[in-house]
Design an enzyme around this catalytic site. Structure first.
Site, PDB file in Angstrom:
ATOM      1  N   ASP A 267     -35.745  -5.808  32.220  1.00 36.72           N
ATOM      2  CA  ASP A 267     -34.981  -4.686  31.695  1.00 36.72           C
ATOM      3  C   ASP A 267     -33.526  -4.897  32.114  1.00 36.72           C
ATOM      4  O   ASP A 267     -33.257  -5.536  33.143  1.00 36.72           O
ATOM      5  CB  ASP A 267     -35.535  -3.394  32.281  1.00 36.72           C
ATOM      6  CG  ASP A 267     -34.622  -2.214  32.022  1.00 36.72           C
ATOM      7  OD1 ASP A 267     -34.443  -1.855  30.854  1.00 36.72           O
ATOM      8  OD2 ASP A 267     -34.078  -1.672  33.007  1.00 36.72           O
ATOM      9  N   ALA A 268     -32.597  -4.358  31.345  1.00 36.71           N
ATOM     10  CA  ALA A 268     -31.179  -4.544  31.677  1.00 36.71           C
ATOM     11  C   ALA A 268     -30.609  -3.373  32.470  1.00 36.71           C
ATOM     12  O   ALA A 268     -30.145  -3.537  33.605  1.00 36.71           O
ATOM     13  CB  ALA A 268     -30.365  -4.758  30.402  1.00 36.71           C
ATOM     14  N   TYR A 269     -30.641  -2.182  31.877  1.00 35.48           N
ATOM     15  CA  TYR A 269     -29.935  -1.033  32.442  1.00 35.48           C
ATOM     16  C   TYR A 269     -30.714  -0.425  33.601  1.00 35.48           C
ATOM     17  O   TYR A 269     -31.794   0.119  33.421  1.00 35.48           O
ATOM     18  CB  TYR A 269     -29.655   0.002  31.356  1.00 35.48           C
ATOM     19  CG  TYR A 269     -28.686  -0.526  30.329  1.00 35.48           C
ATOM     20  CD1 TYR A 269     -27.320  -0.527  30.584  1.00 35.48           C
ATOM     21  CD2 TYR A 269     -29.129  -1.068  29.121  1.00 35.48           C
ATOM     22  CE1 TYR A 269     -26.417  -1.042  29.667  1.00 35.48           C
ATOM     23  CE2 TYR A 269     -28.243  -1.578  28.190  1.00 35.48           C
ATOM     24  CZ  TYR A 269     -26.883  -1.568  28.470  1.00 35.48           C
ATOM     25  OH  TYR A 269     -26.005  -2.084  27.563  1.00 35.48           O
TER      26      TYR A 269
ATOM     27  N   ARG B 188     -27.668   9.638  32.911  1.00 33.77           N
ATOM     28  CA  ARG B 188     -28.760   8.672  32.779  1.00 33.77           C
ATOM     29  C   ARG B 188     -30.058   9.338  32.329  1.00 33.77           C
ATOM     30  O   ARG B 188     -30.753   8.828  31.442  1.00 33.77           O
ATOM     31  CB  ARG B 188     -28.972   7.968  34.123  1.00 33.77           C
ATOM     32  CG  ARG B 188     -30.178   7.039  34.183  1.00 33.77           C
ATOM     33  CD  ARG B 188     -30.080   5.904  33.187  1.00 33.77           C
ATOM     34  NE  ARG B 188     -31.108   4.899  33.436  1.00 33.77           N
ATOM     35  CZ  ARG B 188     -31.395   3.903  32.597  1.00 33.77           C
ATOM     36  NH1 ARG B 188     -30.717   3.775  31.461  1.00 33.77           N
ATOM     37  NH2 ARG B 188     -32.329   3.022  32.904  1.00 33.77           N
TER      38      ARG B 188
ATOM     39  N   SER C  39     -34.213  -5.018  26.283  1.00 36.70           N
ATOM     40  CA  SER C  39     -33.514  -3.780  26.616  1.00 36.70           C
ATOM     41  C   SER C  39     -33.517  -2.787  25.465  1.00 36.70           C
ATOM     42  O   SER C  39     -33.496  -3.161  24.290  1.00 36.70           O
ATOM     43  CB  SER C  39     -32.064  -4.103  26.989  1.00 36.70           C
ATOM     44  OG  SER C  39     -31.299  -2.925  27.144  1.00 36.70           O
ATOM     45  N   ASN C  40     -33.495  -1.500  25.833  1.00 38.97           N
ATOM     46  CA  ASN C  40     -33.288  -0.446  24.851  1.00 38.97           C
ATOM     47  C   ASN C  40     -31.884  -0.482  24.269  1.00 38.97           C
ATOM     48  O   ASN C  40     -31.636   0.115  23.215  1.00 38.97           O
ATOM     49  CB  ASN C  40     -33.507   0.930  25.492  1.00 38.97           C
ATOM     50  CG  ASN C  40     -34.969   1.325  25.559  1.00 38.97           C
ATOM     51  OD1 ASN C  40     -35.807   0.770  24.853  1.00 38.97           O
ATOM     52  ND2 ASN C  40     -35.271   2.298  26.403  1.00 38.97           N
TER      53      ASN C  40
END
Length: 225
Positions: A16-18, A47, A123-124
């Site tokens: 995942d990125a964030y 967030r 990622s989203n």
């Protein structure tokens, strides 16, 4: 450098990125002096709403670019924190486009690749948003693929979103270790069939006991012990 047992039999590690590779709170922290004493609370609200919007849309069968959700979530956070000057909105959004990577990330990615593993992001974040974030953090050279859920038209934890990783990497689901700091994402990855690793940087209590991580770590360095 050795790798942990969870990587035995793996061919790829997908991140995942964030929140996992990129510090989502670094945007507000960069302007904490101007934001004032509500900085942490506002960042948490930003967030939480960003994620909540993605879940509601997915369950409703709708999809909107994650950057749009990020903007809407910031507007909500500013409305909930009226002591924060709304004129900071453009600066906060620009900072979110260029989030800081966690310090250990580049070296950890390189060590995984040196061990013969593919590394990727799933990622989203929409394609344009994700591209800017990865370039700004100088992570492209450390990754074999950067995947947005855009082609699936739905956010994680939908199986259609997770499908993108094995399809793009040409690796069986059972050969992918999926790493996320978001416990809900780890649960989704477990349900999908990945080997999930939870990066619990802030010692949060566990959730989703029926969808447990294969390993819990406090930083990416623990993948390499």
């Amino acid at each position: 450098m050795s790798t942990s047992d969870v990587l035995t039999g793996a061919r790829a590690v997908v991140f995942d990125a964030y929140g996992t590779l990129l510090d989502v709170h670094s945007a507000v922290q960069r302007h904490a002096g101007s934001v004032g004493p509500d900085a942490k609370s506002m960042s948490d609200t930003w967030r939480q709403k960003q994620l909540e919007y993605s879940w509601v849309l997915s369950l409703s069968g709708r999809y909107t670019a994650f950057w749009t959700l990020t903007e809407r979530a910031l507007d909500y956070a500013l409305a909930r924190h009226p002591n924060v000057n709304p004129s900071l909105r453009p600066a906060l959004l620009e900072a979110y486009r260029r989030l800081d990577a966690y310090p250990e990330v580049p070296a950890a990615l390189d060590a995984l690749r040196a061990a013969g593993l593919k590394t990727a992001i799933l990622s989203n974040g929409d394609t344009a948003m994700l591209d800017m974030a990865v370039r700004s953090a100088a992570l492209y050279d450390h990754l074999d693929a950067v995947l947005s859920v855009d082609p699936a038209g739905i956010f994680k934890t939908s199986p259609r979103a997770y499908d993108l990783a094995p399809e793009r990497l040409g690796v069986d689901i059972r050969e992918i270790v999926f790493v996320s700091s978001n416990r809900w994402d780890v649960a989704g990855a477990a349900a999908y069939g990945f080997t999930p690793v939870w990066v619990n940087r802030t010692d949060q209590p566990d959730e989703y006991p029926d969808l447990a991580p294969a390993q819990m770590i406090d930083s990416l360095n623990a993948l390499l012990r």
